[in-house]
Design a protein around this motif. Structure first.
Motif, mmCIF file in Angstrom:
data_model
loop_
_atom_site.group_PDB
_atom_site.id
_atom_site.type_symbol
_atom_site.label_atom_id
_atom_site.label_comp_id
_atom_site.label_asym_id
_atom_site.label_seq_id
_atom_site.Cartn_x
_atom_site.Cartn_y
_atom_site.Cartn_z
ATOM 1 N N ARG A 86 -19.297 -30.973 21.941
ATOM 2 C CA ARG A 86 -20.566 -31.113 21.232
ATOM 3 C C ARG A 86 -20.750 -32.594 20.971
ATOM 4 N NH1 ARG A 86 -18.597 -32.739 16.596
ATOM 5 N NH2 ARG A 86 -16.788 -31.708 15.669
ATOM 6 N N LYS A 89 -20.623 -35.924 15.348
ATOM 7 C CA LYS A 89 -21.433 -35.704 14.148
ATOM 8 C C LYS A 89 -21.641 -37.029 13.420
ATOM 9 C CE LYS A 89 -19.785 -31.049 13.148
ATOM 10 N NZ LYS A 89 -18.735 -30.365 12.406
ATOM 11 N N PRO A 176 -12.771 -19.033 14.938
ATOM 12 C CA PRO A 176 -13.639 -20.094 14.415
ATOM 13 C C PRO A 176 -13.148 -21.511 14.720
ATOM 14 C CG PRO A 176 -13.128 -18.491 12.712
ATOM 15 C CD PRO A 176 -12.295 -18.144 13.877
ATOM 16 N N THR A 177 -11.856 -21.685 15.017
ATOM 17 C CA THR A 177 -11.347 -23.023 15.300
ATOM 18 C C THR A 177 -11.814 -23.526 16.654
ATOM 19 O OG1 THR A 177 -9.385 -21.891 16.067
ATOM 20 C CG2 THR A 177 -9.257 -22.929 13.906
ATOM 21 N N GLY A 179 -14.253 -24.525 19.816
ATOM 22 C CA GLY A 179 -15.562 -25.105 20.068
ATOM 23 C C GLY A 179 -16.480 -24.104 20.737
ATOM 24 N N ARG A 181 -16.614 -20.981 20.095
ATOM 25 C CA ARG A 181 -17.172 -20.146 19.026
ATOM 26 C C ARG A 181 -18.339 -20.868 18.354
ATOM 27 N NH1 ARG A 181 -14.920 -16.356 15.435
ATOM 28 N NH2 ARG A 181 -16.260 -16.088 13.645
ATOM 29 N N ASP A 182 -18.133 -22.157 18.030
ATOM 30 C CA ASP A 182 -19.205 -22.929 17.395
ATOM 31 C C ASP A 182 -20.470 -22.865 18.239
ATOM 32 O OD1 ASP A 182 -17.509 -23.647 15.430
ATOM 33 O OD2 ASP A 182 -17.099 -25.663 16.182
ATOM 34 N N GLU A 186 -24.058 -21.041 17.431
ATOM 35 C CA GLU A 186 -25.252 -21.855 17.312
ATOM 36 C C GLU A 186 -26.322 -21.448 18.323
ATOM 37 O OE1 GLU A 186 -24.610 -26.205 17.321
ATOM 38 O OE2 GLU A 186 -23.384 -25.675 15.574
ATOM 39 N N LYS A 211 -28.011 -20.148 7.660
ATOM 40 C CA LYS A 211 -26.719 -20.271 8.347
ATOM 41 C C LYS A 211 -25.827 -19.086 8.019
ATOM 42 C CE LYS A 211 -25.647 -24.883 9.756
ATOM 43 N NZ LYS A 211 -24.982 -26.139 9.456
ATOM 44 N N HIS A 215 -24.747 -17.089 11.168
ATOM 45 C CA HIS A 215 -23.414 -17.461 11.657
ATOM 46 C C HIS A 215 -22.322 -16.450 11.315
ATOM 47 C CE1 HIS A 215 -24.324 -22.008 12.310
ATOM 48 N NE2 HIS A 215 -25.313 -21.224 12.696
#
Lengths: 353, 427
Positions: A86, A89, A176-177, A179, A181-182, A186, A211, A215
């Motif tokens: 991604r 940030k 969840p750890t 990427g 999954r993220d 999203e 969210k 999520h």
């Protein structure tokens, strides 16, 4: 006996001595996303074989963990390049700057698709993002009362959408750890919950609630966290024909005899549909390089050039064989130009959109 | 009185059958437990063996390569750079085109070229660099097939071909090669002689094995002397008081601490505080030393305790000092037990992945490490990395690497048993 023991002791100190390791490093250190890892390591290996430089060391730490190491500072002990599934940030960028990592070269290398697949022994699914959301979210809108949420009542796919088969909802996915999954949450889940106007409206008024709704994945056994290992998910699908699995496109590509992917909003995930953007559950992949390390660690600039040359990341480059979906030509040209000019990303880059 | 005896005998008589039955049940329960264990072990072995045996063989394709200097774009054989930059891919492609002259379109040619491993051109380059007189000659080489073709050919031989990654044309080419006898399955030497690679056909375990050996060397060199010295002090010198009891409890506790904690400790102390580099065997060895120390201390103490006090008393009685007693009499007798403990500790360290994850030894490293400060991985980490790779051919490589790891472990544990048998003294 004493002599032997003494010898052992001497050996021990002899081994302990080289801990005063040399203060220089002659190989590039790459950390970061495990999704970018397979691509990064091919380039690293080829680079090591092709050039006089040593092959870079690539460590899959996960995107977040990679930035943490990367942003610790300038110096031999810190990585030169961070891979990411991604974009960096703002908080990570600020962390980097506060530790003296000011000039960062951003390189987008291509796309990766996330697929929902099942065993070839059962019928191919045709899902919409709405189905995905309703099937997998922890809380779903109450079909009887507008604007209310209920715990996900759906047991089979048929309950979600009458056109889908009546098999039990069971989906193996990353924890969840990861990427993956993220990105899945999203792109697919948020995309699905935006089908409900009142939830979509929340995005502007109450972002946290939005969210929380979009999520939250089911915790009643319908969504099974199957670990970071995508091979394992493929194997599990093979054993339980009714289940679905969520994993990266390259695993679909390699296991076409075992699993087939569901269409999402009518699009099959293929090389072309992901590249063109028709298949929407896809995400950009990046890597970031420290400008201050160029010239200190040998070969960084050459590595960047190797990564962004046509034979590597182009449509017919060797990364496409590994499952990377290339950017379009004009984007590639622009990024390659920036890389060759060693242009760092401006501080405003992340706030622009 | 006689009556009482007879009733007792009767009682015994009556309960005898029941006791026999209980005895039998007890035995059967034991046998069942063992069979469950053995069955699980066999299932594991069969699974790994079945998957991994293919990893030891590799498909090779025969090609006649014309090492033409024009084609290679090498005009001055003494110019090392020119020789190194030669277009070796080109001569391999040329040979493939010659073999399959009917392949014309660009797309088809790309498919044809993908038949030979990417490593082939580098192998050719290294050969030519070592002997430039090869330029101008025509040589026959057996090149490694690309992993997709390798998987296809191997599964074809097994009768259940995996066709998802090769299309009809490519299958026809393989058929032609089979007919001409230009493709065969051979022993996979690269698996034992090279480091990691992103191409399954080029990937080997040598880098990981050397990394494991370097790491274990550090672990053994540090943990054995420290462990033995600690055990001797605790057993022979330390007074029995609250403090030593506390130490004892703590050592036992440490042995039960999850190994990842040691990794975190290593990250915090060795890398962040002392500024040691990531992913090096030195740090790996230090972390594993912390992890194996409790095991070694405990087994060494057990070995020391097994030495009868009479030995110590006799030595002391004859005027030996405490140090002489320990070094000349107690230690030699306890050493076999200590060595066994050390070997078991090393076997444990060899199979460890979690703490090494924290200190960066989970990484893709092509070069085989040659010293304690080179970047390296270890065998179990290599298995972990391969198991996570998308390429199909890595599945068998993973199992093959597990087989090698198991072999090492079996060897070490057998050594421990043999050593104990050979050197053990009974009183």
């Amino acid at each position: 006996m004493i002599k032997e023991l003494l010898k052992l002791a001497c050996l021990a100190t002899a081994f302990a001595a080289p801990m005063g390791y040399s203060a220089s490093r002659d190989n590039i250190m790459v950390v970061g996303s495990s999704t970018v890892f397979p691509f990064s390591k091919v380039v690293a290996e080829r680079f090591g074989k092709k050039t006089k430089f040593k092959a870079p060391k690539v460590e899959p730490t996960g995107t977040g963990g990679g930035f943490k190491e990367f942003c610790k500072g300038i110096g031999l002990a810190y990585p030169d390049i961070a891979n990411a599934s991604r974009r960096i940030k703002q908080s990570e960028f600020d962390d980097c700057r506060s530790n003296g990592v000011k000039d960062i070269i951003e390189v987008q290398i291509g796309y990766d698709g996330i697929v929902i697949a099942n065993s070839v022994k059962s019928k191919q699914f045709a899902l919409s993002l709405r189905d995905v959301f309703l099937g997998l979210a922890k809380m779903v809108p109450d079909p009887k009362a507008e604007g209310k949420l209920i715990a996900n009542p759906y047991k089979t796919w048929k309950d979600v959408n009458p056109n889908l088969p009546g098999t039990k909802i069971e989906v193996f996915g990353p924890p969840p750890t990861s990427g993956t999954r993220d990105a899945f949450v999203e792109l697919a889940m948020e995309g699905g919950c935006s089908h409900f106007d009142w939830i979509k409206a929340l995005k502007k008024t109450d972002k946290n609630r939005f969210k929380a709704i979009c999520h939250g994945m089911r915790e009643d056994g319908a969504f099974v966290e199957a670990g970071e290992n995508d091979n394992l998910i493929v194997r599990k699908l093979n054993e339980s024909a009714g289940s679905l699995g969520i994993f990266g496109f390259s695993f679909l590509d390699q296991n076409a005899d075992k699993v087939h992917a569901a269409t999402i909003d009518g699009n099959v995930p293929t090389f072309d549909s992901i590249a063109s953007g028709d298949y929407i559950v896809s995400r950009p992949l990046y890597f970031y390089a420290k400008k201050a390390h160029i010239g200190v660690i040998p070969g960084i600039k050459e590595f960047l050039v190797e990564f962004t040359s046509r034979g590597t990341w182009g449509e017919e480059g060797y990364l496409s064989e590994k499952g990377l979906i290339p950017l379009d030509t004009s984007e590639r040209r622009e990024i390659a130009r920036r890389v060759r000019a060693l242009e760092p990303m401006p501080a405003s880059a992340l706030t622009m959109h | 009185m006689t009556k009482a005896v007879s009733t007792q005998a009767e009682l015994v008589e009556r309960s005898l059958k029941k006791r026999y039955r209980a005895e039998k049940r007890f035995k059967i329960a034991g046998i069942i437990s063992i069979s469950v264990g053995i069955a699980a072990l066999f299932a594991l072995f069969i699974e790994i063996f079945g998957n991994g045996i293919g990893g030891f063989s590799q498909t090779k394709i025969k090609l006649d390569i014309v090492l033409d200097s024009e084609e290679l774009e090498i005009y001055d054989v003494n110019n090392e750079e020119e020789v190194s930059n030669g277009y070796y891919e080109g001569v391999i492609r040329l040979a493939l085109r010659k073999k399959f002259p009917e392949v014309k379109s660009r797309g088809d040619r790309r498919k044809l070229y993908s038949m030979i491993s990417d490593g082939a051109s580098y192998r050719l380059r290294d050969l030519v660099m070592a002997d430039t007189s090869l330029i101008g000659q025509t040589k026959t080489f057996w090149f490694l097939a690309d992993d997709d073709f390798d998987t296809y050919f191997k599964t074809l031989l097994d009768g259940d071909p995996y066709t998802a990654r090769v299309d009809e044309k490519q299958r026809a080419w393989v058929d032609q090669l089979i007919e001409e006898g230009n493709i065969e399955k051979g022993f996979n030497t690269a698996f034992f002689t090279s480091g990691d690679s992103s191409e399954p056909e080029l990937a080997g375990i040598l880098g990981a094995v050397i990394g494991s050996l370097l790491t274990l060397a550090i672990t053994l060199a540090l943990s054995f002397p420290i462990g033995v010295a600690a055990a001797i002090y605790l057993n022979e010198y330390a007074p029995k008081n609250r403090l030593t009891e506390l130490i004892e409890v703590n050592i036992r506790n440490l042995a039960a601490v999850p190994s990842i904690i040691f990794g975190l400790l290593g990250l915090a102390i060795f890398i962040n505080l002392f500024g040691m580099p990531r992913s090096v065997p030195t740090v790996g060895g230090l972390v594993l030393t912390l992890m194996t120390l409790p095991t070694i201390i405990m087994s060494s103490r057990a070995a020391l305790e097994a030495v009868p006090p009479s030995i110590r008393e006799a030595a002391l009685g004859l005027g030996a000092s405490k140090m002489q007693t320990i070094l000349h009499h107690v230690l030699p007798l306890a050493l076999p037990g200590m060595l066994t403990g050390a070997i078991i500790g090393m076997a444990q360290a060899l199979g460890e992945t979690a703490p090494l994850l924290m200190i960066g030894m989970v990484a893709f490293i092509v070069d085989v490490p040659s010293w304690f400060t080179d970047s390296a991985t270890v065998l179990p980490v290599q298995i972990f990395l391969w198991s996570d790779s998308p390429e199909r051919a890595f599945v068998e490589k993973t199992s093959a690497a597990i087989m090698v790891l198991l072999l090492f472990l079996i060897f070490m544990n057998t050594m421990a048993v043999l050593l104990r048998k050979k050197l053990e003294r009974r009183w």
